[in-house]
Write a protein that holds these residues in place. Structure first.
Motif, short mmCIF file in Angstrom:
data_model
loop_
_atom_site.label_atom_id
_atom_site.label_comp_id
_atom_site.label_asym_id
_atom_site.label_seq_id
_atom_site.Cartn_x
_atom_site.Cartn_y
_atom_site.Cartn_z
N UNK A 76 0.90 -1.68 0.05
CA UNK A 76 -0.12 0.80 0.20
C UNK A 76 0.63 1.28 0.22
N UNK A 77 1.98 1.61 0.95
CA UNK A 77 2.67 2.04 1.32
C UNK A 77 3.61 2.33 -0.41
N UNK A 78 3.74 1.56 -1.00
CA UNK A 78 4.62 1.65 -2.68
C UNK A 78 4.08 2.35 -3.39
N UNK A 79 2.47 1.38 -3.23
CA UNK A 79 1.25 2.27 -4.13
C UNK A 79 1.42 3.98 -4.11
N UNK A 80 1.28 4.47 -2.58
CA UNK A 80 0.59 5.52 -2.94
C UNK A 80 1.60 6.32 -3.55
N UNK A 278 11.51 0.66 -13.91
CA UNK A 278 12.09 -0.26 -13.11
C UNK A 278 10.82 -1.17 -12.35
N UNK A 279 9.97 -0.56 -11.76
CA UNK A 279 8.19 -1.58 -11.54
C UNK A 279 8.14 -2.37 -12.90
N UNK A 280 7.49 -1.40 -13.68
CA UNK A 280 7.68 -2.68 -15.04
C UNK A 280 8.75 -4.04 -15.25
N UNK A 281 10.13 -4.33 -15.21
CA UNK A 281 11.17 -4.92 -14.94
C UNK A 281 11.67 -5.25 -13.50
N UNK A 299 11.64 -3.07 -2.78
CA UNK A 299 10.73 -2.73 -4.10
C UNK A 299 10.47 -1.12 -3.42
N UNK A 300 10.16 -0.81 -1.97
CA UNK A 300 10.19 0.27 -2.03
C UNK A 300 11.30 0.93 -1.53
N UNK A 304 12.05 4.03 -2.88
CA UNK A 304 12.33 6.04 -2.39
C UNK A 304 14.04 6.90 -2.91
N UNK A 305 14.08 5.35 -3.41
CA UNK A 305 15.82 6.08 -3.99
C UNK A 305 15.60 6.84 -5.55
#
Length: 332
Positions: A76-80, A278-281, A299-300, A304-305
């Motif tokens: 959830x936090x990553x999506x947010x 990155x998200x797709x890969x 992933x999160x 952030x980085x």
């Protein structure tokens, strides 16, 4: 069985109902109490509102964590975070739309409020369709992933071409099919007047309505990126939808807080492009490494980085530039 415990798209009805009631309450408080009268929203107020909405979004993430577990909470936090970041690019387009129609700051909140209502419905439809496709055809996730990679690469090398709304196809179509007033009429979307094409009395759309339509279309375009991006993080429709909506609820506050300083985020588009790649890969990376799923915490952290690098580099490179003309707080 209690009706509130009936499963709806993988979650009990009470979870969906509770979330939607909270969203309705927030919107009602925003429009009916905080902004009952048409007025300009200052940068200080918008920053405070942004902080409140971000806090609410993170607080809801805490509830997700407690109710569904740590992995769901991190997803959830990553999506947010991703949706908030993509919204900054959307803010730039909205600023161009308001500038094109010369919408004064005092009227912009009305457009954004009704725009967000449209977004809530639109995202529900898109996420519902996406969830149905993913549940029936697992390979659709790879289509989403490939699309995100291609979109990111295109963004990375496309450059910054200014948007020309004069030749916008949707705007041309609206001017052709409906009578339109050539001037603003306060905060009204429609007024009674004389159709300039026929000379007869008619209900005219105002430039404020045209701005609203283009804002909704802009979100539709951005949703084509953001919805697959979050499905690449989690296939849980509840997390996908709630993280999307909690990020979007603060779009109005985010706009007024950032519109005057968007020039300071000149390199954020490149960071977002890398983030989409990155998200797709990571879906393909997880398969190549034999993982069931790319670790949510990793992933999160990478998200952030990437964003921190983009924001930091932008602020450094644009430290001597001036604000966009016409933006709230820019003196235009």
């Amino acid at each position: 069985m209690d009706i509130l415990t009936l499963p709806v798209i993988g979650k009990p009805l009470w979870m969906w109902a509770g979330f939607m009631l909270a969203v309705v309450a927030l919107l009602a408080f925003d429009l009916g109490v905080l902004h009952r009268k048409t007025r300009e929203i200052g940068v200080r107020e918008s920053l405070l509102m942004s902080l409140v909405y971000i806090s609410l979004g993170l607080g809801f993430g805490g509830l997700v964590w407690m109710q569904l577990g740590a992995t769901a909470g991190v997803e959830y936090l990553t999506g947010f975070v991703i949706e908030k970041s993509l919204a900054i690019d959307n803010v730039f387009v909205i600023a161009l739309i308001f500038g094109f129609f010369a919408i004064p700051p005092a009227l912009q909140h009305r457009v954004l409020f009704w725009g967000v209502l449209g977004v809530i419905v639109l995202r529900a439809i898109m996420i519902g369709v996406g969830a149905a496709l993913v549940s029936q055809f697992g390979w659709v996730l790879y289509i989403f992933a490939a699309f995100l990679i291609l979109t990111g690469v295109k963004m990375l090398f496309a450059g910054d071409k200014p948007m020309d709304l004069t030749n916008n196809a949707a705007l041309k179509w609206l001017r052709r099919v409906m009578p339109i007033s050539d001037k603003l009429e306060g905060d009204r979307f429609f007024v009674q007047g004389i159709d300039p094409r026929t000379g007869k009395a008619a209900r005219l759309a105002t430039p404020l309505f045209l701005a609203l339509v283009l804002v909704e279309l802009a979100d539709l375009v951005f949703a084509v990126d953001s919805v697959p991006a979050i499905f690449a993080i989690t296939t849980d429709p509840y997390i996908v939808y709630t993280s999307n909506i909690m990020a979007i609820l603060g779009l109005r506050a985010l706009y007024f807080a950032l519109a005057a300083v968007l020039h300071r985020f000149a390199y954020l588009k490149q960071a977002l492009a890398v983030l989409l790649v990155f998200i797709g890969g990571k879906i393909f990376i997880a398969d190549a490494l034999g993982w069931e799923k790319f670790p949510a915490t990793l992933s999160l952290s990478i998200t952030f980085a990437i964003l921190a690098a983009g924001v930091g580099w932008s602020l450094w490179k644009t430290r001597k530039t001036t604000a966009l003309p016409g933006a709230p707080g820019a003196g235009g």
